[in-house]
Design an enzyme around this catalytic site. Structure first.
Site, PDB file in Angstrom:
ATOM      1  N   SER A   1       0.815  -1.219   0.000  1.00 13.19           N
ATOM      2  CA  SER A   1       0.000   0.000   0.000  1.00 13.19           C
ATOM      3  C   SER A   1       0.846   1.266   0.000  1.00 13.19           C
ATOM      4  CB  SER A   1      -0.931   0.010   1.216  1.00 13.19           C
ATOM      5  OG  SER A   1      -0.196  -0.037   2.423  1.00 13.19           O
TER       6      SER A   1
ATOM      7  N   ASP B   1      -2.461   7.450   8.640  1.00 12.01           N
ATOM      8  CA  ASP B   1      -2.412   6.793   9.950  1.00 12.01           C
ATOM      9  C   ASP B   1      -0.941   6.604  10.300  1.00 12.01           C
ATOM     10  OD1 ASP B   1      -1.447   4.428   8.698  1.00 12.01           O
ATOM     11  OD2 ASP B   1      -3.471   3.668   8.432  1.00 12.01           O
TER      12      ASP B   1
ATOM     13  N   HIS C   1       1.376   4.610   7.661  1.00  6.43           N
ATOM     14  CA  HIS C   1       1.547   5.032   6.270  1.00  6.43           C
ATOM     15  C   HIS C   1       2.009   6.483   6.216  1.00  6.43           C
ATOM     16  CE1 HIS C   1      -1.291   1.658   6.008  1.00  6.43           C
ATOM     17  NE2 HIS C   1      -0.775   1.432   4.812  1.00  6.43           N
TER      18      HIS C   1
END
EC number: 3.1.1.53
Length: 439
Positions: free
Chosen positions: A45, A342, A345
């Site tokens: 991600s 968050d 990340h």
């Protein structure tokens, strides 16, 4: 004007060299980068530009990758996934990519935080060991190959038993290797079982060979209620080479005797016809393989540490797997601390580390990336590209102590420069004398 240029050039040269030595010019940078545009990144991600969310956060704020690279065509990444996860489990993403300089920034999506165990009283540490061995094989091979992709492995089994899923934990279900159930006409698991499989279409294949590492108890259909020692092997029917191993530990799958879990080795096999053989317990064979294509001149891969913020448990298995000479490991010293998305990340320091992908560098080495190929205070270890020569700077002494090779090279260049300067001086002196005589 000619004499002015001759007078200024040595001073300018000394000034530039002095600035390099005093201020540490061309030091190795803690970044991942590339020598040219022939590179590729495998990620999750933190480099997945296609991830879609509707939580009101700024667009692409989960990325550690610079968004300018989203349309580069040099990224294969999937939120929530990893090469290891796709290789072993039904949660699959078809990672595919090709390049000379390969970068890996993934792996965190299979960690102690997930706590995967194959059996109820299994051992997640076994899976961390599997992870380390898997990535060691991938890194080693991608230093030698340009292309990585996944392929399915066809097999032929002559019995009536069907594949069975015996390794499940939370959302993860193992499907590589495939396990074949016990044949109904056997009372227990003490029988030899085999199946054929074919590897074709790639230069090499990475496949799993796995055994349960202790005493495996039979199923409820086993009236003998015995414990078995797993034994698996692959036989190359074209070359006669046999690969295999047995379980060796005194562990089981009970509360009093825990620790039984799957231990895997990751074989690099050539194309051919193979036979999977089990001498006891369940037959297993590969259902997926990593396809390696297009051999290249040896070029170490670069691996960025893939870890959570300290609020989740991480592991260091990619660091364990990343060994010289086939791999350079890059990390930061601070806790991973995400920004607007968050805590897991968008870390500032990892964004800096990956910002090196925006530019070409002159040299990639164990210490980091060198922007230029002139002189550095660090001799590039395992350097690739056009690497700088090194000077060992003695700050407590009035002079610099150079390594022997750079001294010879610089001496030759200095000698040539002196000859050119002398020639130019004589030339202009002669030319001036002629013009005075003619006047």
């Amino acid at each position: 004007m000619g004499s002015t240029c001759i007078a200024m050039a040595p001073r300018t040269l000394l000034l530039l060299i002095g600035c390099q030595l005093v201020f540490g010019f061309n030091e190795p940078l803690n970044i991942v980068s590339h020598l040219n545009d022939d590179w590729f990144l495998f990620g999750d991600s933190r480099s997945d530009c296609t991830y879609v969310e509707n939580n009101g956060h700024p667009k692409l704020d989960w990325l550690d990758l610079d968004p300018k690279l989203c349309n580069s065509g040099k990224i294969s990444a999937k939120s929530g996934n990893s090469l290891f996860r796709s290789f072993h489990f039904t949660d699959f993403y078809n990672y595919t990519g090709e390049g000379d300089q390969i970068v890996f920034y993934e792996g965190v999506n299979f960690s102690p935080n997930h706590g995967f165990k194959c059996l109820a009283y299994g051992d997640n540490k076994r899976w961390m060991g599997n992870k380390a061995r898997f990535y060691a094989r991938v890194y080693e091979k991608m230093a030698q190959y340009r292309s990585l992709s996944f392929v399915n492995v066809p097999y032929a089994y002559g019995g009536k038993a069907k594949p069975t899923s015996i390794c499940k934990h939370k959302t993860l279900t193992l499907n590589n290797p495939t396990f074949i159930s016990k044949e109904s006409n056997y009372v227990d698991y003490y029988y030899e079982s085999e199946a054929n499989f074919t590897l074709a279409g790639c230069d090499e294949f990475i496949v799993p060979l796995c055994v349960f590492n202790g005493h495996s108890k039979g199923s409820s259909s086993d009236p003998a209620n015995k414990y078995y020692m797993d034994s698996q092997s692959y036989y190359n029917m074209d070359t006669g080479v046999l690969y295999g191993f047995n379980s060796t530990l005194d562990v089981g799958n009970t509360a009093k005797d825990p620790g039984l879990d799957l231990t895997c080795r990751y074989l690099a096999l050539t194309p051919g016809n193979y036979k999977a053989v089990s001498l006891e317990y369940l037959l297993s064979l590969p259902s997926k393989a990593i396809c390696l294509r297009k051999p290249k001149r040896f070029m170490p891969v670069q691996v960025v540490d893939s870890r959570w913020n300290s609020t989740r448990q991480s592991d260091n298995m990619t660091a364990v797997a990343c060994q010289l000479p086939y791999c350079f490991f890059r990390n930061t010293s601070a806790d991973y601390s995400g920004g607007t998305h968050d805590v897991h990340h968008g870390d500032f320091h990892f964004r800096q580390l990956l910002s090196g992908l925006l530019l070409n560098v002159s040299c990639i080495a164990q210490q980091g990336a060198f922007l230029y190929n002139n002189v550095s205070s660090s001799w590039p270890a395992y350097g690739y590209g056009q690497c700088p020569t090194a000077a060992n700077i003695g700050y407590m002494a009035p002079v610099c102590i150079y390594d022997p090779l750079p001294v010879v090279l610089l001496g030759v260049l200095l000698g040539i420069a002196v000859l050119i300067i002398v020639f130019l001086i004589l030339y202009f002196m002669t030319d001036s004398g002629v013009r005075l005589h003619e006047a």
